[in-house]
Motif scaffolding. Structure first.
Motif, mmCIF file in Angstrom:
data_model
loop_
_atom_site.group_PDB
_atom_site.id
_atom_site.type_symbol
_atom_site.label_atom_id
_atom_site.label_comp_id
_atom_site.label_asym_id
_atom_site.label_seq_id
_atom_site.Cartn_x
_atom_site.Cartn_y
_atom_site.Cartn_z
ATOM 1 N N UNK A 27 0.811 -1.230 0.000
ATOM 2 C CA UNK A 27 0.000 0.000 0.000
ATOM 3 C C UNK A 27 0.844 1.280 0.000
ATOM 4 N N UNK A 28 2.129 1.142 0.160
ATOM 5 C CA UNK A 28 3.051 2.285 0.047
ATOM 6 C C UNK A 28 2.541 3.519 0.793
ATOM 7 N N UNK A 29 2.210 3.320 2.063
ATOM 8 C CA UNK A 29 1.853 4.461 2.898
ATOM 9 C C UNK A 29 0.391 4.878 2.825
ATOM 10 N N UNK A 30 -0.434 4.173 2.049
ATOM 11 C CA UNK A 30 -1.846 4.575 1.927
ATOM 12 C C UNK A 30 -2.672 4.140 3.137
ATOM 13 N N UNK A 31 -2.087 3.310 4.009
ATOM 14 C CA UNK A 31 -2.776 2.924 5.247
ATOM 15 C C UNK A 31 -1.741 2.697 6.332
ATOM 16 N N UNK A 32 -2.240 2.508 7.558
ATOM 17 C CA UNK A 32 -1.322 2.236 8.677
ATOM 18 C C UNK A 32 -1.384 0.765 9.041
ATOM 19 N N UNK A 33 -0.260 0.163 9.352
ATOM 20 C CA UNK A 33 -0.263 -1.220 9.843
ATOM 21 C C UNK A 33 0.121 -1.202 11.321
ATOM 22 N N UNK A 34 -0.603 -2.002 12.102
ATOM 23 C CA UNK A 34 -0.345 -2.055 13.543
ATOM 24 C C UNK A 34 -0.300 -3.527 13.969
ATOM 25 N N UNK A 35 0.700 -3.887 14.783
ATOM 26 C CA UNK A 35 0.770 -5.256 15.313
ATOM 27 C C UNK A 35 -0.416 -5.477 16.247
ATOM 28 N N UNK A 36 -1.119 -6.579 16.025
ATOM 29 C CA UNK A 36 -2.339 -6.831 16.799
ATOM 30 C C UNK A 36 -2.029 -7.258 18.238
ATOM 31 N N UNK A 37 -2.696 -6.617 19.177
ATOM 32 C CA UNK A 37 -2.645 -7.023 20.592
ATOM 33 C C UNK A 37 -3.944 -6.497 21.203
ATOM 34 N N UNK A 38 -4.290 -6.975 22.369
ATOM 35 C CA UNK A 38 -5.516 -6.498 23.017
ATOM 36 C C UNK A 38 -5.472 -4.987 23.165
ATOM 37 N N UNK A 39 -4.301 -4.485 23.588
ATOM 38 C CA UNK A 39 -4.163 -3.053 23.808
ATOM 39 C C UNK A 39 -4.333 -2.268 22.498
ATOM 40 N N UNK A 40 -3.646 -2.747 21.447
ATOM 41 C CA UNK A 40 -3.712 -2.034 20.157
ATOM 42 C C UNK A 40 -5.149 -2.046 19.611
ATOM 43 N N UNK A 41 -5.833 -3.172 19.761
ATOM 44 C CA UNK A 41 -7.212 -3.258 19.250
ATOM 45 C C UNK A 41 -8.103 -2.257 20.004
#
Ligand SMILES: NC(=O)c1ccc[n+]([C@@H]2O[C@H](COP(=O)([O-])OP(=O)(O)OC[C@H]3O[C@@H](n4cnc5c(N)ncnc54)[C@H](O)[C@@H]3O)[C@@H](O)[C@H]2O)c1
Length: 372
Positions: A213-227
């Motif tokens: 996506x070359x910066x068109x979205x954000x990626x976040x590592x999944x965890x209870x806190x992040x969700x």
């Protein structure tokens, strides 16, 4: 070989197992294709289109089944079709079966004595499931569309235009799971100019998504806190996680939903594996949503059923190469030459040759090589 395509009889199933292009592929290889009258109606494919590529239209389902060396379907046989399974025990049935979920259908196929090959257990060496992928792609692409629709006030949503307008922010879309459905959802959500965040436990997967996506979205590592953090100010949450062979993990609790924006929309694509939101329960196209706190849940278990024309073509594009192989070589030689297809063989003349199906029902398992 005579290949028969009956009209689907399961409730709300409008797909059909072959397209006119598929008929042409088979007839040009010397096979005979029988399509039940009206089989393509639900997918907006007319009998005349099948005839134009070489099919013969047969008025009656029993006739289609009785004449066929191989029957192509979309859904597993339902009770009113069971008597047709035993019309010919040399017949091959190629369709979605989901036998681990149905003892009744498993018993019917074992009793029938034919050869049943399941789309959903055909597996490539990288463990991907090529005949399930198209439906995840359809459901994934639909998710931002149905969510955007339900985000409108008259539908019970927050009243937010997903793409925003000049001077007003776009909706925030959070996607849980960056697999086939999650990536398809992200593609559409980015295309709708939403503000998109995608979470997955698999960091390698997130690297691929980031690169794609070359910066068109954000990626976040999944965890209870992040969700929790991401969902708190989301307008749309799309659940698209899968743990193969297991129920979906519950990632969004009711308590979290209670803290979300009022009028937010949550689409649980994973509903068919139990769902990844605490209060998910399967819904239908005729009544697709329900409220949890001030949010709207959309949990339709057969999302592709709403777009049968597209779904039929997407499914048939994926199944056709296997169908041609089965028709040209016969099922035994095709299974010997193509290990992914061999994984699709679930029942052979009364023996269960798919271990997870046998395990699911505590029935005897016979390795495929013993019956080949
Ligand atoms: N509702 C429908 O109509 C419909 C249609 C097609 C598919 N589906 C369902 O959609 C679901 C997803 O299918 P898919 O083909 O995209 O699967 P997939 O295997 O391609 O992707 C699933 C992703 O979920 C991730 N994941 C697993 N646990 C996670 C967690 N705790 N947090 C974040 N990510 C996690 C995995 O790493 C993987 O990337 C399946 O349950 C499938 O059956 C539903």
């Amino acid at each position: 070989m005579i290949i028969g395509i009956p009209k689907e009889v399961k409730k709300d199933e409008y797909r059909v197992a072959i397209t006119p292009a598929g008929v042409r592929e088979l007839t040009s290889s010397g096979h005979i294709v029988h399509v039940e009258q009206g089989a393509g109606d639900g997918s907006s494919i007319r009998d005349a289109e099948y005839v134009s590529t070489g099919a013969k239209i047969i008025p009656d389902a029993d006739e289609v089944w009785a004449a066929a060396d191989m029957v192509l379907k979309v859904k597993e046989p339902v009770r009113e079709e069971y008597h047709r399974l035993s019309l010919r025990n040399d017949q091959v049935l190629f369709t979605y079966l989901h036998l681990a979920a149905s003892r009744e259908c498993t018993d019917a196929l074992v009793a029938a004595g034919n050869v049943a090959i399941a789309y959903e257990t055909v597996r490539l060496p990288d463990n991907s499931l090529p005949l399930l992928t198209p439906m995840s792609e359809v459901a994934g692409r639909m998710a931002p569309l149905v969510a955007s629709h339900h985000l409108m006030r008259p539908e019970g949503g927050r009243g937010t235009l997903v793409c925003g307008v000049p001077g007003v922010a776009a909706a925030k879309v959070v996607i849980l799971g960056a697999g086939v459905a999650g990536m398809a959802a992200a593609t559409l959500a980015v295309g709708l100019h939403a503000n998109v965040t995608i979470l997955d436990k698999n960091l390698e997967r997130l690297r691929q998504v980031d690169h794609h996506f070359r910066g068109a979205l954000e990626t976040i590592a999944s965890s209870t806190h992040a969700i929790e953090q991401q969902c708190a100010d989301a307008d749309i949450v799309i659940g698209a996680v899968l743990v193969v062979g297991a129920r979906a993990p519950k990632l969004v609790s009711d308590d979290l939903v209670g803290r979300m924006r009022s009028g937010s929309v949550l689409v649980d694509i994973s509903v068919d594996q139990g769902g990844c939101f605490e209060s998910t329960r399967p819904t239908t196209h005729s009544n697709p949503t329900f409220s949890v706190h001030d949010s709207l849940f959309y949990c339709v278990a057969n999302m592709p059923g709403a777009v049968p024309h597209s779904s039929t073509y997407a499914l048939a594009n994926a199944t056709l190469p296997y169908t041609v192989e089965l028709a040209n070589r016969g099922w035994q030689e095709a299974a010997q030459l193509d290990p992914p297809l061999a994984e699709g063989v679930n029942v052979v003349h009364g023996s269960i040759t798919c271990e997870p199906v046998a395990d699911a029902h505590a029935m005897a398992y016979t390795p495929l090589h013993e019956v080949l």
